[in-house]
Design a protein around this motif. Structure first.
Motif, PDB file in Angstrom:
ATOM      1  N   GLU A 167       0.817  -1.215   0.000  1.00 52.17           N
ATOM      2  CA  GLU A 167       0.000   0.000   0.000  1.00 52.17           C
ATOM      3  C   GLU A 167       0.848   1.261   0.000  1.00 52.17           C
ATOM      4  N   GLU A 168       2.042   1.167   0.562  1.00 48.85           N
ATOM      5  CA  GLU A 168       2.936   2.339   0.590  1.00 48.85           C
ATOM      6  C   GLU A 168       4.106   2.194  -0.378  1.00 48.85           C
ATOM      7  N   GLN A 169       4.036   1.155  -1.247  1.00 52.33           N
ATOM      8  CA  GLN A 169       5.124   0.915  -2.206  1.00 52.33           C
ATOM      9  C   GLN A 169       6.476   0.848  -1.493  1.00 52.33           C
ATOM     10  N   PHE A 170       6.486   0.070  -0.415  1.00 49.04           N
ATOM     11  CA  PHE A 170       7.656   0.000   0.459  1.00 49.04           C
ATOM     12  C   PHE A 170       8.919  -0.442  -0.274  1.00 49.04           C
ATOM     13  N   PHE A 171       8.821  -1.457  -1.103  1.00 44.60           N
ATOM     14  CA  PHE A 171      10.028  -1.997  -1.729  1.00 44.60           C
ATOM     15  C   PHE A 171      10.573  -1.081  -2.824  1.00 44.60           C
ATOM     16  N   HIS A 172       9.715  -0.229  -3.391  1.00 49.71           N
ATOM     17  CA  HIS A 172      10.219   0.801  -4.294  1.00 49.71           C
ATOM     18  C   HIS A 172      11.015   1.843  -3.495  1.00 49.71           C
ATOM     19  N   LYS A 173      10.543   2.144  -2.285  1.00 55.41           N
ATOM     20  CA  LYS A 173      11.293   3.059  -1.416  1.00 55.41           C
ATOM     21  C   LYS A 173      12.622   2.433  -1.012  1.00 55.41           C
ATOM     22  N   ASP A 174      12.569   1.137  -0.709  1.00 55.51           N
ATOM     23  CA  ASP A 174      13.780   0.393  -0.364  1.00 55.51           C
ATOM     24  C   ASP A 174      14.791   0.500  -1.516  1.00 55.51           C
ATOM     25  N   PHE A 175      14.306   0.324  -2.740  1.00 57.38           N
ATOM     26  CA  PHE A 175      15.164   0.434  -3.922  1.00 57.38           C
ATOM     27  C   PHE A 175      15.798   1.821  -3.995  1.00 57.38           C
ATOM     28  N   GLU A 176      14.994   2.855  -3.809  1.00 53.42           N
ATOM     29  CA  GLU A 176      15.488   4.233  -3.906  1.00 53.42           C
ATOM     30  C   GLU A 176      16.582   4.520  -2.880  1.00 53.42           C
ATOM     31  N   VAL A 177      16.412   3.996  -1.679  1.00 50.83           N
ATOM     32  CA  VAL A 177      17.358   4.269  -0.597  1.00 50.83           C
ATOM     33  C   VAL A 177      18.630   3.448  -0.702  1.00 50.83           C
ATOM     34  N   THR A 178      18.498   2.168  -1.031  1.00 46.80           N
ATOM     35  CA  THR A 178      19.655   1.267  -0.949  1.00 46.80           C
ATOM     36  C   THR A 178      20.283   0.885  -2.294  1.00 46.80           C
ATOM     37  N   LEU A 179      19.491   0.856  -3.363  1.00 43.37           N
ATOM     38  CA  LEU A 179      20.004   0.383  -4.642  1.00 43.37           C
ATOM     39  C   LEU A 179      20.223   1.485  -5.672  1.00 43.37           C
ATOM     40  N   LYS A 180      19.362   2.471  -5.703  1.00 46.33           N
ATOM     41  CA  LYS A 180      19.476   3.577  -6.657  1.00 46.33           C
ATOM     42  C   LYS A 180      20.834   4.272  -6.576  1.00 46.33           C
ATOM     43  N   PRO A 181      21.382   4.515  -5.366  1.00 51.01           N
ATOM     44  CA  PRO A 181      22.698   5.153  -5.292  1.00 51.01           C
ATOM     45  C   PRO A 181      23.805   4.328  -5.956  1.00 51.01           C
ATOM     46  N   VAL A 182      23.595   3.029  -6.042  1.00 50.54           N
ATOM     47  CA  VAL A 182      24.593   2.141  -6.656  1.00 50.54           C
ATOM     48  C   VAL A 182      24.348   1.997  -8.154  1.00 50.54           C
ATOM     49  N   TYR A 183      23.117   1.712  -8.547  1.00 53.37           N
ATOM     50  CA  TYR A 183      22.794   1.435  -9.938  1.00 53.37           C
ATOM     51  C   TYR A 183      22.582   2.678 -10.790  1.00 53.37           C
ATOM     52  N   GLY A 184      22.161   3.766 -10.157  1.00 49.39           N
ATOM     53  CA  GLY A 184      21.793   4.933 -10.943  1.00 49.39           C
ATOM     54  C   GLY A 184      20.611   4.576 -11.827  1.00 49.39           C
ATOM     55  N   ASP A 185      20.737   4.891 -13.116  1.00 48.21           N
ATOM     56  CA  ASP A 185      19.664   4.577 -14.063  1.00 48.21           C
ATOM     57  C   ASP A 185      19.953   3.307 -14.860  1.00 48.21           C
ATOM     58  N   ASN A 186      20.924   2.521 -14.392  1.00 50.14           N
ATOM     59  CA  ASN A 186      21.318   1.320 -15.126  1.00 50.14           C
ATOM     60  C   ASN A 186      20.339   0.167 -14.954  1.00 50.14           C
ATOM     61  N   ILE A 187      19.499   0.230 -13.922  1.00 47.05           N
ATOM     62  CA  ILE A 187      18.501  -0.826 -13.696  1.00 47.05           C
ATOM     63  C   ILE A 187      17.134  -0.189 -13.460  1.00 47.05           C
ATOM     64  N   ASP A 188      16.147  -0.667 -14.189  1.00 53.03           N
ATOM     65  CA  ASP A 188      14.768  -0.243 -13.983  1.00 53.03           C
ATOM     66  C   ASP A 188      14.233  -0.979 -12.756  1.00 53.03           C
ATOM     67  N   PRO A 189      13.754  -0.255 -11.738  1.00 51.53           N
ATOM     68  CA  PRO A 189      13.251  -0.931 -10.536  1.00 51.53           C
ATOM     69  C   PRO A 189      12.159  -1.951 -10.821  1.00 51.53           C
ATOM     70  N   GLU A 190      11.429  -1.770 -11.911  1.00 49.15           N
ATOM     71  CA  GLU A 190      10.357  -2.715 -12.241  1.00 49.15           C
ATOM     72  C   GLU A 190      10.907  -4.079 -12.647  1.00 49.15           C
ATOM     73  N   ASN A 191      12.179  -4.121 -13.012  1.00 49.15           N
ATOM     74  CA  ASN A 191      12.805  -5.398 -13.364  1.00 49.15           C
ATOM     75  C   ASN A 191      13.340  -6.134 -12.151  1.00 49.15           C
ATOM     76  N   LEU A 192      13.221  -5.512 -10.981  1.00 51.48           N
ATOM     77  CA  LEU A 192      13.778  -6.101  -9.763  1.00 51.48           C
ATOM     78  C   LEU A 192      12.776  -6.149  -8.613  1.00 51.48           C
ATOM     79  N   VAL A 193      12.064  -5.056  -8.393  1.00 51.24           N
ATOM     80  CA  VAL A 193      11.181  -4.927  -7.226  1.00 51.24           C
ATOM     81  C   VAL A 193       9.885  -5.724  -7.396  1.00 51.24           C
ATOM     82  N   VAL A 194       9.468  -6.355  -6.311  1.00 57.40           N
ATOM     83  CA  VAL A 194       8.185  -7.054  -6.250  1.00 57.40           C
ATOM     84  C   VAL A 194       7.389  -6.470  -5.076  1.00 57.40           C
TER      85      VAL A 194
END
Length: 287
Positions: free
Chosen positions: A254-281
């Motif tokens: 309901e709060e899109q928690f794992f997308h937030k998790d991606f933004e905080v922990t993975l986005k700083p590493v991947y940048g725009d190299n990975i689409d979160p939709e290809n990873l986050v469930v």
């Protein structure tokens, strides 16, 4: 006097042997496992034990300040907060890929969140909750000898970590490829850096992150094998804890928690190299 002393030593040795034998009978001869803590046990104790990696950046790793970080860790802290009222009410247990099942069977952890891919064999030994991530295998290698096709690995050495889906996949599907196996991820990466192997295979999300942080290496094979689910796991039969985790994963959608998790922990590493939709469930629903 010497005979008396010798007799005492022999007696003590026999007692120790009997006690040791009893311990072995309980654990190895019967195949018994330690009983997992129930949901109520965890609440009474006020602390939950969650198994994570300490050397798998950016999913579970110890940073330069000695703090545990990563995508799995972020989720683990939320579990502690929602179950026990504080993200500090958690005991992180560091594990290796090969002992994730063992740590659940022996009740060393209540939950495993160590980037645990769901497989048929593992599902027969532990109970998986709903997935919170999806992944395939990738292969990273030096730019000056980049592996872009699995056929290039014939007569070469591929590094893998014991107990991973990469080890299983290559053993079952490419038996002609020589595997160099390690217990820990850091050992595997060190071997790649040292040139002891021609390439390294593990989850594509991880090798992509590592290659971005290590100049001179690239992921020449970005996806191999099937798309798999990664999920929390508990000891077989620990239904109340399993149900609680499943309900938690559904509620967090309901709060899109794992997308937030991606933004905080993975986005700083991947940048725009990975689409979160290809990873986050979200909500435990694979799409």
């Amino acid at each position: 006097m010497k005979k008396k002393i010798l007799g005492v030593i022999l007696s003590l040795t026999m007692v120790a042997g009997i006690l040791t034998g009893c311990g072995q009978t309980k654990e190895t001869n019967t195949g018994a496992t330690a009983k997992a803590r129930t949901l109520e046990d965890i609440k009474k104790d006020g602390k939950i034990k969650i198994g994570v990696f300490s050397d798998k950046n950016p999913f579970g790793y110890v940073d330069s300040n000695g703090d545990i970080q990563g995508y799995d860790v972020y989720f683990a802290k939320r579990i502690a907060k929602d179950l026990l009222g504080s993200e500090d009410k958690i005991e992180f247990v560091y594990m290796e890929a090969a002992n994730r099942v063992e740590y659940l069977k022996s009740a060393k952890v209540d939950v495993t969140l160590a980037n645990f891919t769901v497989t048929k064999d593992r599902s027969e030994q532990v109970d998986f909750a709903l997935p919170y991530m999806k992944v395939a295998l990738g292969v990273v290698s030096p730019d000056n000898a980049l592996i872009t096709d699995v056929d290039q690995l014939k007569d070469k050495t591929l590094i893998v970590v014991k107990g991973t889906t990469a080890e299983t996949y290559f053993m079952e599907n490419h038996s002609d490829i020589k595997l160099l196996k390690f217990d820990e991820y850091q050992e595997a990466y060190d071997a790649l850096l040292d040139g002891r192997g021609d390439a390294f295979s593990t989850d594509n999300t991880e090798v992509l992150a590592w290659a971005l942080q290590n100049k001179g290496f690239s992921v020449g094979i970005e996806s191999i094998g099937s798309i798999d689910a990664i999920a929390p796991a508990v000891q077989k039969g620990n239904k109340e804890l399993l149900d609680w985790i499943n309900n938690e994963i559904k509620a967090l959608a309901e709060e899109q928690f794992f997308h937030k998790d991606f933004e905080v922990t993975l986005k700083p590493v991947y940048g725009d190299n990975i689409d979160p939709e290809n990873l986050v469930v979200e909500g435990g629903e694979l799409k």
